[in-house]
Design a protein around this motif. Sequence first.
Motif, PDB file in Angstrom:
ATOM      1  N   VAL A  77       0.832  -1.207   0.000  1.00 55.78           N
ATOM      2  CA  VAL A  77       0.000   0.000   0.000  1.00 55.78           C
ATOM      3  C   VAL A  77       0.868   1.259   0.000  1.00 55.78           C
ATOM      4  O   VAL A  77       0.484   2.289  -0.564  1.00 55.78           O
ATOM      5  CB  VAL A  77      -0.963  -0.016   1.217  1.00 55.78           C
ATOM      6  CG1 VAL A  77      -1.616   1.323   1.437  1.00 55.78           C
ATOM      7  CG2 VAL A  77      -2.029  -1.087   1.032  1.00 55.78           C
ATOM      8  N   LEU A  78       2.045   1.195   0.585  1.00 53.73           N
ATOM      9  CA  LEU A  78       2.920   2.365   0.667  1.00 53.73           C
ATOM     10  C   LEU A  78       3.762   2.590  -0.590  1.00 53.73           C
ATOM     11  O   LEU A  78       4.228   3.706  -0.834  1.00 53.73           O
ATOM     12  CB  LEU A  78       3.843   2.236   1.879  1.00 53.73           C
ATOM     13  CG  LEU A  78       3.156   2.252   3.247  1.00 53.73           C
ATOM     14  CD1 LEU A  78       4.169   1.994   4.344  1.00 53.73           C
ATOM     15  CD2 LEU A  78       2.413   3.547   3.469  1.00 53.73           C
ATOM     16  N   VAL A  79       3.972   1.561  -1.397  1.00 58.85           N
ATOM     17  CA  VAL A  79       4.868   1.668  -2.559  1.00 58.85           C
ATOM     18  C   VAL A  79       4.345   2.633  -3.634  1.00 58.85           C
ATOM     19  O   VAL A  79       5.094   3.525  -4.064  1.00 58.85           O
ATOM     20  CB  VAL A  79       5.187   0.273  -3.137  1.00 58.85           C
ATOM     21  CG1 VAL A  79       5.830   0.361  -4.515  1.00 58.85           C
ATOM     22  CG2 VAL A  79       6.073  -0.502  -2.182  1.00 58.85           C
ATOM     23  N   PRO A  80       3.091   2.513  -4.124  1.00 61.40           N
ATOM     24  CA  PRO A  80       2.653   3.439  -5.187  1.00 61.40           C
ATOM     25  C   PRO A  80       2.682   4.920  -4.795  1.00 61.40           C
ATOM     26  O   PRO A  80       3.186   5.742  -5.571  1.00 61.40           O
ATOM     27  CB  PRO A  80       1.231   2.961  -5.526  1.00 61.40           C
ATOM     28  CG  PRO A  80       1.220   1.527  -5.143  1.00 61.40           C
ATOM     29  CD  PRO A  80       2.092   1.447  -3.921  1.00 61.40           C
ATOM     30  N   PRO A  81       2.183   5.306  -3.599  1.00 59.79           N
ATOM     31  CA  PRO A  81       2.280   6.732  -3.265  1.00 59.79           C
ATOM     32  C   PRO A  81       3.729   7.217  -3.157  1.00 59.79           C
ATOM     33  O   PRO A  81       4.034   8.353  -3.547  1.00 59.79           O
ATOM     34  CB  PRO A  81       1.580   6.848  -1.910  1.00 59.79           C
ATOM     35  CG  PRO A  81       0.747   5.645  -1.784  1.00 59.79           C
ATOM     36  CD  PRO A  81       1.418   4.589  -2.595  1.00 59.79           C
ATOM     37  N   ALA A  82       4.610   6.377  -2.660  1.00 62.85           N
ATOM     38  CA  ALA A  82       6.019   6.766  -2.562  1.00 62.85           C
ATOM     39  C   ALA A  82       6.617   6.963  -3.956  1.00 62.85           C
ATOM     40  O   ALA A  82       7.371   7.920  -4.194  1.00 62.85           O
ATOM     41  CB  ALA A  82       6.805   5.712  -1.789  1.00 62.85           C
ATOM     42  N   ALA A  83       6.294   6.076  -4.891  1.00 58.02           N
ATOM     43  CA  ALA A  83       6.810   6.195  -6.256  1.00 58.02           C
ATOM     44  C   ALA A  83       6.261   7.441  -6.944  1.00 58.02           C
ATOM     45  O   ALA A  83       6.997   8.154  -7.635  1.00 58.02           O
ATOM     46  CB  ALA A  83       6.458   4.948  -7.063  1.00 58.02           C
ATOM     47  N   VAL A  84       4.976   7.718  -6.757  1.00 54.74           N
ATOM     48  CA  VAL A  84       4.384   8.915  -7.364  1.00 54.74           C
ATOM     49  C   VAL A  84       4.983  10.173  -6.749  1.00 54.74           C
ATOM     50  O   VAL A  84       5.293  11.139  -7.454  1.00 54.74           O
ATOM     51  CB  VAL A  84       2.847   8.891  -7.215  1.00 54.74           C
ATOM     52  CG1 VAL A  84       2.239  10.236  -7.576  1.00 54.74           C
ATOM     53  CG2 VAL A  84       2.253   7.791  -8.086  1.00 54.74           C
ATOM     54  N   MET A  99       8.193   4.531 -11.479  1.00 55.32           N
ATOM     55  CA  MET A  99       6.792   4.216 -11.171  1.00 55.32           C
ATOM     56  C   MET A  99       6.412   2.857 -11.755  1.00 55.32           C
ATOM     57  O   MET A  99       5.678   2.087 -11.137  1.00 55.32           O
ATOM     58  CB  MET A  99       5.861   5.303 -11.706  1.00 55.32           C
ATOM     59  CG  MET A  99       5.926   6.591 -10.928  1.00 55.32           C
ATOM     60  SD  MET A  99       4.594   7.755 -11.289  1.00 55.32           S
ATOM     61  CE  MET A  99       4.649   7.911 -13.048  1.00 55.32           C
ATOM     62  N   GLY A 100       6.923   2.556 -12.940  1.00 57.14           N
ATOM     63  CA  GLY A 100       6.650   1.255 -13.541  1.00 57.14           C
ATOM     64  C   GLY A 100       7.253   0.111 -12.746  1.00 57.14           C
ATOM     65  O   GLY A 100       6.613  -0.917 -12.528  1.00 57.14           O
ATOM     66  N   VAL A 101       8.485   0.296 -12.294  1.00 56.47           N
ATOM     67  CA  VAL A 101       9.138  -0.736 -11.487  1.00 56.47           C
ATOM     68  C   VAL A 101       8.386  -0.918 -10.166  1.00 56.47           C
ATOM     69  O   VAL A 101       8.214  -2.043  -9.686  1.00 56.47           O
ATOM     70  CB  VAL A 101      10.623  -0.380 -11.260  1.00 56.47           C
ATOM     71  CG1 VAL A 101      11.268  -1.306 -10.251  1.00 56.47           C
ATOM     72  CG2 VAL A 101      11.370  -0.413 -12.581  1.00 56.47           C
ATOM     73  N   ALA A 102       7.902   0.179  -9.594  1.00 60.56           N
ATOM     74  CA  ALA A 102       7.128   0.095  -8.352  1.00 60.56           C
ATOM     75  C   ALA A 102       5.843  -0.700  -8.577  1.00 60.56           C
ATOM     76  O   ALA A 102       5.464  -1.537  -7.743  1.00 60.56           O
ATOM     77  CB  ALA A 102       6.808   1.487  -7.837  1.00 60.56           C
ATOM     78  N   ALA A 103       5.167  -0.466  -9.688  1.00 56.81           N
ATOM     79  CA  ALA A 103       3.939  -1.212  -9.979  1.00 56.81           C
ATOM     80  C   ALA A 103       4.234  -2.700 -10.189  1.00 56.81           C
ATOM     81  O   ALA A 103       3.473  -3.561  -9.733  1.00 56.81           O
ATOM     82  CB  ALA A 103       3.244  -0.627 -11.211  1.00 56.81           C
ATOM     83  N   LEU A 104       5.333  -3.009 -10.862  1.00 62.67           N
ATOM     84  CA  LEU A 104       5.706  -4.413 -11.045  1.00 62.67           C
ATOM     85  C   LEU A 104       6.058  -5.065  -9.707  1.00 62.67           C
ATOM     86  O   LEU A 104       5.742  -6.245  -9.480  1.00 62.67           O
ATOM     87  CB  LEU A 104       6.863  -4.525 -12.034  1.00 62.67           C
ATOM     88  CG  LEU A 104       6.538  -4.118 -13.474  1.00 62.67           C
ATOM     89  CD1 LEU A 104       7.797  -4.085 -14.326  1.00 62.67           C
ATOM     90  CD2 LEU A 104       5.486  -5.031 -14.076  1.00 62.67           C
TER      91      LEU A 104
END
Length: 122
Positions: A77-84, A99-104
Amino acid sequence: MILWLTLVGVGLAVLAGLLCVVLGLAGRRPSDLSVGSLALVELYLVVQVVTSIVAPLTGNPPTGSLLEFWVYLVSAVLVPPAAVFWALLERSRWSTVIMGVAALAVAVMVWRMYAIWTIQVA
């Protein structure tokens, strides 16, 4: 966890990840499209949090470590907001790739959460 919900989450995260990586490698900076794709992944993760709270109450308890599952879920849950956040601070083509690597990474984490929930025997 529910299999179809897991597959939707993995598919959504992989599509968002590939989209962001392709956009980044094509030289595009973070845009509504790339940030929006990660927002959809985050929305899925919020749905997964609610499902993970309700599932044990309805007779679908995890077979693996509950602590390990929740650590994965909270981290995901914390990874996408941190990447954005990082992408909006830097605003380069590489931040779109990040952001792509975070989504993967979220896709892998969701699949691992499913394995912890269903496959492991305590």
